[in-house]
Write a protein that holds these residues in place. Sequence first.
Motif, short mmCIF file in Angstrom:
data_model
loop_
_atom_site.label_atom_id
_atom_site.label_comp_id
_atom_site.label_asym_id
_atom_site.label_seq_id
_atom_site.Cartn_x
_atom_site.Cartn_y
_atom_site.Cartn_z
N ILE B 135 3.07 49.05 50.00
CA ILE B 135 4.26 48.35 50.52
C ILE B 135 4.45 47.01 49.80
O ILE B 135 5.57 46.66 49.41
CB ILE B 135 4.14 48.18 52.06
N THR B 136 3.36 46.30 49.59
CA THR B 136 3.46 45.03 48.85
C THR B 136 3.99 45.27 47.45
O THR B 136 4.85 44.53 46.95
CB THR B 136 2.06 44.35 48.78
N ASN B 137 3.49 46.31 46.80
CA ASN B 137 3.96 46.62 45.44
C ASN B 137 5.43 47.02 45.43
O ASN B 137 6.19 46.61 44.53
CB ASN B 137 3.11 47.75 44.84
N ILE B 138 5.86 47.81 46.42
CA ILE B 138 7.28 48.19 46.47
C ILE B 138 8.15 46.94 46.65
O ILE B 138 9.18 46.78 45.99
CB ILE B 138 7.55 49.21 47.60
N LYS B 139 7.70 46.05 47.51
CA LYS B 139 8.45 44.80 47.73
C LYS B 139 8.56 44.01 46.43
O LYS B 139 9.62 43.48 46.10
CB LYS B 139 7.75 43.95 48.79
N SER B 140 7.43 43.93 45.71
CA SER B 140 7.44 43.19 44.43
C SER B 140 8.43 43.82 43.46
O SER B 140 9.17 43.13 42.76
CB SER B 140 6.05 43.19 43.81
N LEU B 141 8.41 45.15 43.44
CA LEU B 141 9.30 45.89 42.54
C LEU B 141 10.77 45.62 42.89
O LEU B 141 11.59 45.36 42.01
CB LEU B 141 8.98 47.38 42.70
N LEU B 142 11.07 45.65 44.19
CA LEU B 142 12.45 45.41 44.63
C LEU B 142 12.89 43.99 44.28
O LEU B 142 13.98 43.77 43.75
CB LEU B 142 12.56 45.62 46.15
N THR B 143 11.99 43.03 44.53
CA THR B 143 12.32 41.63 44.24
C THR B 143 12.52 41.44 42.73
O THR B 143 13.45 40.75 42.30
CB THR B 143 11.17 40.71 44.71
N ALA B 144 11.63 42.07 41.95
CA ALA B 144 11.72 41.92 40.50
C ALA B 144 13.03 42.49 39.97
O ALA B 144 13.69 41.88 39.12
CB ALA B 144 10.53 42.64 39.85
N LYS B 145 13.41 43.64 40.47
CA LYS B 145 14.64 44.27 39.97
C LYS B 145 15.89 43.52 40.45
O LYS B 145 16.89 43.46 39.75
CB LYS B 145 14.70 45.74 40.42
N GLU B 146 15.78 42.97 41.64
CA GLU B 146 16.88 42.16 42.16
C GLU B 146 17.07 40.92 41.30
O GLU B 146 18.17 40.46 41.05
CB GLU B 146 16.58 41.79 43.62
N ALA B 147 15.93 40.39 40.81
CA ALA B 147 15.98 39.19 39.97
C ALA B 147 16.23 39.55 38.50
O ALA B 147 16.32 38.66 37.65
CB ALA B 147 14.67 38.43 40.10
N GLY B 148 16.31 40.85 38.20
CA GLY B 148 16.58 41.31 36.83
C GLY B 148 15.42 41.08 35.87
O GLY B 148 15.63 40.84 34.67
N LEU B 149 14.19 41.14 36.36
CA LEU B 149 13.03 40.92 35.48
C LEU B 149 12.82 42.10 34.54
O LEU B 149 13.17 43.24 34.85
CB LEU B 149 11.76 40.72 36.33
N SER B 150 12.18 41.81 33.41
CA SER B 150 11.90 42.84 32.41
C SER B 150 10.77 43.74 32.90
O SER B 150 10.10 43.44 33.89
CB SER B 150 11.47 42.18 31.11
N LYS B 151 10.54 44.82 32.14
CA LYS B 151 9.46 45.76 32.50
C LYS B 151 8.13 45.03 32.53
O LYS B 151 7.34 45.19 33.48
CB LYS B 151 9.44 46.88 31.45
N GLU B 152 7.88 44.21 31.49
CA GLU B 152 6.58 43.51 31.39
C GLU B 152 6.40 42.53 32.56
O GLU B 152 5.33 42.48 33.18
CB GLU B 152 6.47 42.74 30.06
N ALA B 153 7.46 41.80 32.84
CA ALA B 153 7.37 40.80 33.93
C ALA B 153 7.20 41.50 35.28
O ALA B 153 6.48 41.00 36.17
CB ALA B 153 8.63 39.93 33.95
N THR B 154 7.84 42.66 35.43
CA THR B 154 7.71 43.40 36.69
C THR B 154 6.29 43.93 36.85
O THR B 154 5.69 43.83 37.92
CB THR B 154 8.71 44.59 36.72
N GLU B 155 5.77 44.50 35.76
CA GLU B 155 4.40 45.04 35.81
C GLU B 155 3.40 43.96 36.18
O GLU B 155 2.40 44.20 36.85
CB GLU B 155 4.03 45.66 34.47
#
Lengths: 161, 384
Positions: B135-155
């Motif tokens: 759940i924490t990882n999914i939240k991070s993923l959602l936040t990252a994509k909402e902020a438009g982060l790159s693949k590397e920054a999201t990982e």
Amino acid sequence: MVDIALGTALAAIGAGVAIGFAGLGSGLGQGMAAAGSVGAVAEDNDMFARGIIFSALPETQAIYGFLIAILLLVFSGLLGQGSGLSDTAGIVAIGVGASIGFAGLGSGMGQGMAAASSVGAIVEDNDMFARGIIFSALPETQAIYGFLIAILLMVFGGILG
Amino acid sequence: MADGIATIISSLGLSNEAFLAIVLLAFVVIGAIVVIVATRPILDIYPYLHPNARVRARKGRLFDEKQISELVEANNIDEISNYLRGSPDYAEYLDNYTLDKALDIQLGETYDLVSRMAPKEVQTSFKVMAKKSDITNIKSLLTAKEAGLSKEATEELLVPTGSLYDDLQRLSDVDTVTDVIAGLDGTEYAPILEEVLPEYEKTGMVLPLESALDKYYLSKLLASSETPSDENKQILYSYVGNQVDVANIKLILRAKVDGLDYDAISPYMIDSGYQLREWKLKDLMEAEDVTGVISSLEGTKYSDVLTDVLPEYNETGSVALFEKALDKFLVNSAKSYSMKKPLGIGPIIGFLSQKEVEVRNLKVIARAKREEDFPISKIREMLV
């Protein structure tokens, strides 16, 4: 078919009860202590020696039961050349077996729980070793009482001597 | 005497052999009863012996107050890392990951370990707890994509633990939040997120998605322990129930500070908590302000906890005071549960609670040490 006197047959039941119930208590206790010890060793290899000590503690009840069973078998004439027991002595022999059997059952189970808990306490805090041994040794007393009464019954019930 | 016994036997109309058989049968029955009664408690204890020894070993490796104090007094973040390298639990992760990530991985691995070794009768709840990492990882993923982060920054944001980590890592290169939710198709989280997707699309905020995940997690956790058939399960239910109630209270308090009303809060609430049932939660949500919420809690075990810090809140206006008090309440109640059943579920609950607190405190210290001249007294205040 071997001809066995009724008193001797009753003593055989006493011997079975002695080692059967004492062994059951000892086995359950040792199982609990060993399960706790395996968990402790899985986390800390240094716990092996101490785990063995605590797992071995509930062995004593089976030893008491075994000793009493052997004495009953020898003095009832089932083992060796002794003469058979009277009917009354045979009934006393059942009491002898029940004495160490049930005392060993309770003592072994209690000791197993205390030993398992002690292993958990030691793996958490090394300084608990001596106190763990003391607490785990406490339930031994019930088995000792049972063993003493079994011996006294044998002596004064006409089985020993 | 023997003659007397023989007379009794013959008066009963029994032969000597029949009498002996009856005596032996009675003996067997008594023996069987003794064995059954005596071994019953063992059946309850036995499944917990192995896991308890393991968690107690890990509990023994948790940092004590003196060690935490030494960490608080460290000069910088490197000293913290070096100190943690001395702990076998953290050392293996610190070589490959940043400090915060190492702490998260260790906590995730701890949940995973406990969920695997917990006795079957209580395993479901611990398996749900182990989903926290996902759940924490999914939240991070959602936040990252909402902020438009790159693949590397999201990982970089994902913690390499949990059953979905590989799948989530693959989702790092998608472009939008909607793509993330589509990528989760087939997992238990997809329908939860799809349900609130329209709200995200309307507001452009990931908060409803995150709240939906939190609500799903806590509801599932509560449901997993909801049939307390024995003392171990009752303790687990109380432990889990407290967490749900505290989450609800925290949410309501935050909402009241922001001036939100019932309609705005209710979608985010776990409908029926442990001590705080639906009607009580309705009362709390309808309260005018923070003081009203605390008054409505009167009679529950949360009342004293919050009333004690109310004067300080009135001075500072910081809702964090309530949150800290509630967190302390959770830790203390977990400690008391752990002592209730020392040969049962107690040690597992005690360890998990203390591990969570340790990781949380270490993160607080680490964050403070990254700041220039962060006062030590302030760090101590922030620790649970």
